[in-house]
Each structure stands twice: as C-alpha cells, then as structure tokens.
Design a protein around this motif. Structure first.
Motif, PDB file in Angstrom:
ATOM      1  N   VAL A   1     -15.216  21.875  36.919  1.00  0.00           N
ATOM      2  CA  VAL A   1     -13.937  21.165  36.945  1.00  0.00           C
ATOM      3  C   VAL A   1     -13.347  21.273  38.345  1.00  0.00           C
ATOM      4  O   VAL A   1     -13.292  22.358  38.930  1.00  0.00           O
ATOM      5  CB  VAL A   1     -12.946  21.750  35.916  1.00  0.00           C
TER       6      VAL A   1
ATOM      7  N   SER B   1      -9.776  20.627  40.158  1.00  0.00           N
ATOM      8  CA  SER B   1      -8.396  20.397  39.718  1.00  0.00           C
ATOM      9  C   SER B   1      -7.397  21.051  40.650  1.00  0.00           C
ATOM     10  O   SER B   1      -7.756  21.811  41.554  1.00  0.00           O
ATOM     11  CB  SER B   1      -8.195  20.938  38.295  1.00  0.00           C
ATOM     12  N   ARG B   2      -6.126  20.749  40.413  1.00  0.00           N
ATOM     13  CA  ARG B   2      -5.024  21.479  41.004  1.00  0.00           C
ATOM     14  C   ARG B   2      -5.012  22.884  40.396  1.00  0.00           C
ATOM     15  O   ARG B   2      -5.882  23.234  39.595  1.00  0.00           O
ATOM     16  CB  ARG B   2      -3.708  20.759  40.732  1.00  0.00           C
TER      17      ARG B   2
ATOM     18  N   THR C   1      -2.868  24.550  33.773  1.00  0.00           N
ATOM     19  CA  THR C   1      -4.267  24.179  33.964  1.00  0.00           C
ATOM     20  C   THR C   1      -5.151  25.420  34.022  1.00  0.00           C
ATOM     21  O   THR C   1      -6.216  25.471  33.397  1.00  0.00           O
ATOM     22  CB  THR C   1      -4.427  23.373  35.263  1.00  0.00           C
TER      23      THR C   1
ATOM     24  N   THR D   1      -9.605  16.221  37.989  1.00  0.00           N
ATOM     25  CA  THR D   1      -8.256  15.869  37.557  1.00  0.00           C
ATOM     26  C   THR D   1      -7.251  16.374  38.575  1.00  0.00           C
ATOM     27  O   THR D   1      -7.340  17.511  39.052  1.00  0.00           O
ATOM     28  CB  THR D   1      -7.928  16.440  36.171  1.00  0.00           C
ATOM     29  N   GLY D   2      -6.299  15.515  38.896  1.00  0.00           N
ATOM     30  CA  GLY D   2      -5.198  15.918  39.772  1.00  0.00           C
ATOM     31  C   GLY D   2      -3.895  15.997  39.006  1.00  0.00           C
ATOM     32  O   GLY D   2      -2.821  15.975  39.591  1.00  0.00           O
TER      33      GLY D   2
END
Length: 382
Positions: free
Chosen positions: A274, A276-277, A282, A201-202
């Motif tokens: 995960v 991700s950013r 988050t 996810t971004g």
C-alpha cells in the motif's frame, strides 16, 4: 453517554466506532445505549451523527491556529473568546443530561465539553489517535479519569500526573476492515490474481503530490506488478488520460479509480503493498490488518503529526517512510520495487506491521468506557 470530538475523520470515526462497539456490548446484555454527540454544526461530526441516528448538540468553541501571521492570530483571539460560552453551554447540558460517562476523541470542540465534564464531575474518558498529543488532549488529559492511547510512545507526551491513568487501547478501526475478501476485489477490478498488487491512496479526495509521483514510477513498476490507484474524483480524468499513453502491453495493469469506499476491506485484503499518506486512521487500519506500506506523509501538518506517524512505523520495520527532503519518484520507485520483488521482505514487514496493530481497539476502548460508566453509576446509587 456523551461524546465529543470531530472536525476531521481522524477524530470522528474512532468515536463512531467506539459508540457502535459499546452498543453491541450492551445489546448482548439486553440493554441500549443512550448517546448524545456534542460538536460544531459545521464539522464532520454533525453529518456523521445524523447519518447514524445519534442526537447532536452544537457547542460554541474556538480553534487555536499555530501561525503567527497577524490575520491568523486575530482569528484565534476571536475564536478563543467563544470558548467560555462553550464551556457554559456544555456544563449546563451535561448537568441536565447527567450521562454516566463522557468520551472525548479530540479536536478543538472537545475542550469545552471535556471541561464541562470536569465541572459536572462526570467521568471523562479521553482518546488520543496520534503518536504525539494534540493540544486539546494535552489539556484534557489533566482532568480525564482515563486516558486511552493508540501508541505506547504517547505515554511520554502525557503530563506526568496523567500517566497513571493511561492505557494503550489502540485506535479503533471499523470491524468490517478486518474481514476483507481479496478475491472479490480482484474480480471487481479485473485484476490478475498472479501479479503483486500495489494499492495507492492519497485519501478520499486523492493527493496531487502522490498522484504525480506515481505517474513517474508507473513505467518502471508495471513490468512486475499491477496498480490500483484511488486518485480522487478531481484527478481521475487526468490519470485516465495518462493511462491511455502507457505501453499497450502493460496499460491494462494500471487501474485509476475516483474512490474506493464500501469495498475498501476487500481491496486491502488483495493488496500486497500500500502507498498512502500517514494519517492516524490510515495507519491504524494498515497495522490492524498487517500490510506492508510505503508512506508519504502530508507535510507540514499540526505538530508534524503525519511525519511522526510514518517514522514511528519505519523505525519498527513496519513501513518505508518517504519524508522531506527525499520525497522523490526515485525514492518511491526503489521502495516499492524492494517490496514487490521480495516476498520475504513483504512478509517480514507485514508481521512487524501487525505487531504494532490493535485489531481489538474498538472493544478495548468500549470496555474502558463501560468500566468508568459503571463505576460512576454505582457511586450515584450509593
């Protein structure tokens, strides 16, 4: 209660989660919470408060831009000229409303309301989400009656006289995220229950940088795992087209989707790793549920926030951090490969991540707010 904070989800959603936790606490006592949200009419907080039935009051404010370019400096000066009016607005409204407590979760809109709280002698509870300290909260920590922090490391960033009023509560996450059902996510997305799952996810809108790196490493990874990729609505067609060109024997292991919303808790529960950013929200979610992660911080950000967040987790063995100048597909592939091929390494990283998490952060912050409100109420009664 009066609430202020917004501009981004990182400031807005912790406030909303704290409001809901306090509502539940008071409901258990047969009482109700009267709350007004103070913010900018164009900020995310205006929409979120409306969606949740919370009265909203717009406040004039200004943003400090860190750029020294003439245009940015000029806009900052114009914005700062609005702050005194915002302080006057907030002071007048708070004097009329007479809340028992004010909660500030940061963002430039918090400054006039926080100072208005000080001028009306209303207890201010300030919450900081990131490992360092935002400009607004650095100022408000000097007048806050209580300072709630998400990380122990933030203590040293506080002004010395504010440290005695500080408490580490963690960063509130939605309770639903702690109750995910991995089997539901695997069934919903047609995922193989026997293969490790990497969730990418971004952010809600996706990230061109993260998406590009993932495309490069997919051929090497899909032999050992499956990938569920929240790529963002604007990138979905491109990612889907790329999936059509993958090895036909492995293409079914890659699932690009525009976004993951209501089923996020289930996806997190199903994920083994995960990507991700490294935004504060988050990371609060990842550590609350204890997920091994490969973090690609958005750089640069204000005060280099995401890089600091990612490195904080990496230093504690709770994630891999891929930062400039080493943001490469090779580095991403190596990091993910280490985790998907070594269950023991994943388990250790998950445990270290969980040790940094605060799944009870919403309740801890609600308790702190409640304590300050009660103390103020008792003082007024006396």
């Amino acid at each position: 209660m009066a609430v202020t904070g917004g501009g981004t989800g990182g400031h807005t959603y912790p406030a909303l989660t704290a409001i809901n936790a306090l509502r539940e606490r008071l409901a258990a006592e047969g009482r109700e919470l009267e709350v007004t949200w103070y913010g900018t009419p164009t900020g995310l907080e205006a929409r979120i408060s409306a969606d949740n039935g919370i009265p909203f009051r717009p406040i004039a404010t200004g943003k400090v831009r860190r750029s020294l370019k003439p245009a940015a400096v000029a806009r900052t000066l114009v914005d700062l000229a609005r702050v005194p009016y915002g302080i006057l607005q907030a002071t007048v409204h708070l004097a009329r409303q007479r809340p028992d407590v004010v909660l500030s979760t940061g963002g430039y809109v918090a400054v006039p309301v926080g100072l208005g709280a000080a001028l009306t002698r209303t207890p201010l509870v300030m919450h900081e989400q990131i490992t360092s300290l935002g400009l607004a909260n650095r100022l408000l920590s000097r007048v806050a009656k209580a300072v709630a922090l998400s990380h122990e490391s933030s203590l040293t960033a506080l002004p010395a006289r504010a440290r005695s009023r500080a408490q580490v509560t963690g960063n509130p996450v939605r309770p639903a995220l702690l109750r995910g059902n991995g089997a539901k996510a695997r069934a919903a997305y047609g995922l193989d229950p026997e293969l490790p799952l990497v969730y990418v996810t971004g952010g809600a809108q996706g990230s061109a940088q993260v998406n590009g790196l993932v495309l490069e490493v997919l051929p090497a990874l899909l032999g050992s795992c499956q990938v569920l990729h929240q790529c963002g609505p604007d990138h979905h067609a491109k990612m889907t087209a790329h999936a059509a060109g993958l090895d036909p024997q492995l293409a079914h292991r890659y699932r690009p989707v525009p976004y993951v919303d209501g089923e996020l808790a289930d996806v997190f529960a199903a994920a083994d790793v995960v990507i991700s950013r490294a935004g504060a929200g988050t990371l609060a979610e990842l550590t609350a549920i204890g997920k091994p992660a490969v973090l690609i911080p958005l750089e640069p950000t204000a005060a280099d926030e995401q890089r600091r967040n990612a490195e904080y987790l990496a230093e504690h063995g709770a994630a891999f951090a891929i930062t400039r100048p080493e943001v490469t597909a090779e580095r991403l592939g190596e990091s993910v490969w280490q985790l998907i091929t070594d269950p023991g390494r994943r388990a250790d990283m998950a445990a270290r991540s969980r040790a940094l998490g605060h799944p009870d952060a919403a309740q801890a912050l609600a308790d702190l707010i409640y304590a300050k409100a009660r103390r103020n109420g008792a003082h007024r009664a006396a």
